[in-house]
Design an enzyme around this catalytic site. Sequence first.
Site, short mmCIF file in Angstrom:
data_model
loop_
_atom_site.label_atom_id
_atom_site.label_comp_id
_atom_site.label_asym_id
_atom_site.label_seq_id
_atom_site.Cartn_x
_atom_site.Cartn_y
_atom_site.Cartn_z
N GLN A 53 -27.38 54.71 24.94
CA GLN A 53 -27.43 53.30 24.56
C GLN A 53 -27.99 52.41 25.66
O GLN A 53 -28.00 51.20 25.53
CB GLN A 53 -26.05 52.82 24.09
CG GLN A 53 -25.01 52.67 25.17
CD GLN A 53 -23.65 52.36 24.56
OE1 GLN A 53 -23.04 53.22 23.93
NE2 GLN A 53 -23.17 51.14 24.72
N GLN A 68 -22.35 44.75 17.54
CA GLN A 68 -21.90 46.14 17.59
C GLN A 68 -20.74 46.36 16.61
O GLN A 68 -20.70 47.36 15.89
CB GLN A 68 -21.45 46.46 19.01
CG GLN A 68 -20.70 47.77 19.16
CD GLN A 68 -20.40 48.08 20.61
OE1 GLN A 68 -21.27 48.55 21.33
NE2 GLN A 68 -19.19 47.81 21.07
N MET A 110 -16.68 52.14 27.89
CA MET A 110 -17.51 52.77 28.92
C MET A 110 -16.84 52.63 30.29
O MET A 110 -17.49 52.75 31.33
CB MET A 110 -18.90 52.14 28.92
CG MET A 110 -19.63 52.37 27.60
SD MET A 110 -21.41 52.30 27.70
CE MET A 110 -21.64 50.62 28.23
N LEU A 154 -12.52 49.19 33.27
CA LEU A 154 -11.64 48.47 32.35
C LEU A 154 -11.17 47.13 32.92
O LEU A 154 -10.86 47.01 34.10
CB LEU A 154 -10.42 49.33 32.00
CG LEU A 154 -10.72 50.68 31.36
CD1 LEU A 154 -9.41 51.39 30.98
CD2 LEU A 154 -11.60 50.54 30.12
N HIS A 155 -11.16 46.12 32.04
CA HIS A 155 -10.65 44.79 32.38
C HIS A 155 -9.71 44.36 31.26
O HIS A 155 -9.46 45.13 30.31
CB HIS A 155 -11.81 43.81 32.58
CG HIS A 155 -12.81 43.81 31.44
ND1 HIS A 155 -12.48 43.42 30.16
CD2 HIS A 155 -14.12 44.18 31.39
CE1 HIS A 155 -13.53 43.53 29.39
NE2 HIS A 155 -14.55 44.00 30.10
N HIS A 215 -10.74 45.00 27.55
CA HIS A 215 -10.46 46.35 27.06
C HIS A 215 -8.97 46.55 26.82
O HIS A 215 -8.56 47.14 25.82
CB HIS A 215 -10.89 47.39 28.10
CG HIS A 215 -12.35 47.41 28.44
ND1 HIS A 215 -12.82 47.07 29.67
CD2 HIS A 215 -13.44 47.73 27.70
CE1 HIS A 215 -14.13 47.20 29.70
NE2 HIS A 215 -14.54 47.58 28.52
N LYS A 273 -16.39 40.48 21.35
CA LYS A 273 -17.33 40.22 22.45
C LYS A 273 -18.71 40.79 22.13
O LYS A 273 -19.75 40.21 22.42
CB LYS A 273 -16.77 40.84 23.74
CG LYS A 273 -17.75 41.15 24.83
CD LYS A 273 -18.14 39.92 25.58
CE LYS A 273 -19.13 40.10 26.71
NZ LYS A 273 -19.78 41.34 26.91
N ASP A 274 -18.70 41.99 21.51
CA ASP A 274 -19.95 42.63 21.08
C ASP A 274 -19.97 42.57 19.55
O ASP A 274 -19.79 43.58 18.87
CB ASP A 274 -19.98 44.08 21.58
CG ASP A 274 -19.87 44.13 23.10
OD1 ASP A 274 -20.89 43.93 23.77
OD2 ASP A 274 -18.75 44.33 23.62
N GLY A 319 -14.19 45.08 20.24
CA GLY A 319 -14.11 43.68 20.60
C GLY A 319 -15.16 42.83 19.91
O GLY A 319 -16.31 43.26 19.73
P1 AMP Z 1 -17.63 48.45 26.80
O1 AMP Z 1 -16.83 49.23 27.78
O2 AMP Z 1 -18.32 47.28 27.37
O3 AMP Z 1 -18.52 49.34 25.96
O4 AMP Z 1 -16.59 47.83 25.78
C1 AMP Z 1 -15.65 48.62 25.10
C2 AMP Z 1 -14.98 47.80 24.05
O5 AMP Z 1 -14.31 46.70 24.66
C3 AMP Z 1 -15.96 47.20 23.04
O6 AMP Z 1 -15.38 47.26 21.75
C4 AMP Z 1 -16.11 45.79 23.52
O7 AMP Z 1 -16.46 44.89 22.49
C5 AMP Z 1 -14.70 45.50 24.02
N1 AMP Z 1 -14.73 44.40 24.98
C6 AMP Z 1 -15.52 44.27 26.07
N2 AMP Z 1 -15.30 43.09 26.67
C7 AMP Z 1 -14.37 42.45 25.92
C8 AMP Z 1 -13.72 41.17 26.02
N3 AMP Z 1 -14.02 40.31 27.00
N4 AMP Z 1 -12.80 40.86 25.08
C9 AMP Z 1 -12.51 41.71 24.08
N5 AMP Z 1 -13.08 42.92 23.94
C10 AMP Z 1 -13.99 43.29 24.84
#
Ligand code: AMP
Length: 284
Positions: free
Chosen positions: A63, A155, A32, A35-36, A39, A151-152, A149
């Site tokens: 969502q 999901q 989404m 980016l860090h 990602h 992290k989720d 990730g």
């Molecule tokens: P998001 O942009 O939050 O929807 O995350 C996109 C993808 O990046 C998802 O698969 C998340 O699980 C993964 N993600 C988010 N934060 C992290 C993190 N700290 N470490 C690893 N993957 C991550």
Amino acid sequence: MTAPIVRNLADLREMTRVWQRAGETIGVVPTMGALHDGHLSLVARAKEMSARVIVTIFVNPKQFNNPEDLENYPRTEHEDARKLERFDVDAIYVPDGPQMYPDGFATNISVAGLTDVLCGAHRAGHFDGVATVVTKLFTQTSADLAFFGEKDFQQLQVVRRLARDLDLGVEVVGCPTIREIDGLAMSSRNLLLSDQARSRAAALNEVMEEMAEALGQGATIGDLLPEAKTRLTAAGFSDIDYLEMRTNDTLTQVEKATKPARLFAAAYMAGVRLIDNIDVPLAR
Ligand code: AMP
């Protein structure tokens, strides 16, 4: 190299058709945006495993159960494209709303069971929104591989289930959680925290790590919860949506770490909902 930003499906299909004809595997990293390094670790993995890599950026309204959360969600497309430069990805797919949900859109993908608990129990419709958009992203990008990730973690398991159930032909690759130096899991939502709230937020992972260690030594969740909750509250967390141990595969709640399990938490720091999960060693 700057990757092309693709905003409509017809253009994306034109690219993927050529790659498919050449027999190249397509890896997709759905995000989404904002980016860090979390990602970017997924992007690095995708580059290792796929001939072609598409990063998708779409803040998926379906969502978000809370309109304010959707409105406040950070949007940093220009920065995101810059961060992706060094990975030399093949496309950044940034679909506009109608590309994803054209007028009259009426289909909902719903994964049963796994979505009843944890975030599913606290965010009505959240996982239907995730499952629906992920299914569309998989088919739109013709993905062979998709990177998510841990992290989720919930999901990740939901996406694995739906890819299998719907024969989407996508291998779902789980990637470890990337953390800040103080242990806080990287998240786009961390950008919404003040400096003070940001430094207090590290307590979440700290408390969870200590709980995981005690669980590995044979403690029960019931033994540990009262003190853990007191410490989180003292650190400034307000509502704790959940702090539970569940099995990796079916997300069944357990009291003792007698099966492969993880500790899951969701709690609010200064109005921002943070989630984390960590592996629990098997009880000795
Ligand atoms: P998001 O942009 O939050 O929807 O995350 C996109 C993808 O990046 C998802 O698969 C998340 O699980 C993964 N993600 C988010 N934060 C992290 C993190 N700290 N470490 C690893 N993957 C991550």
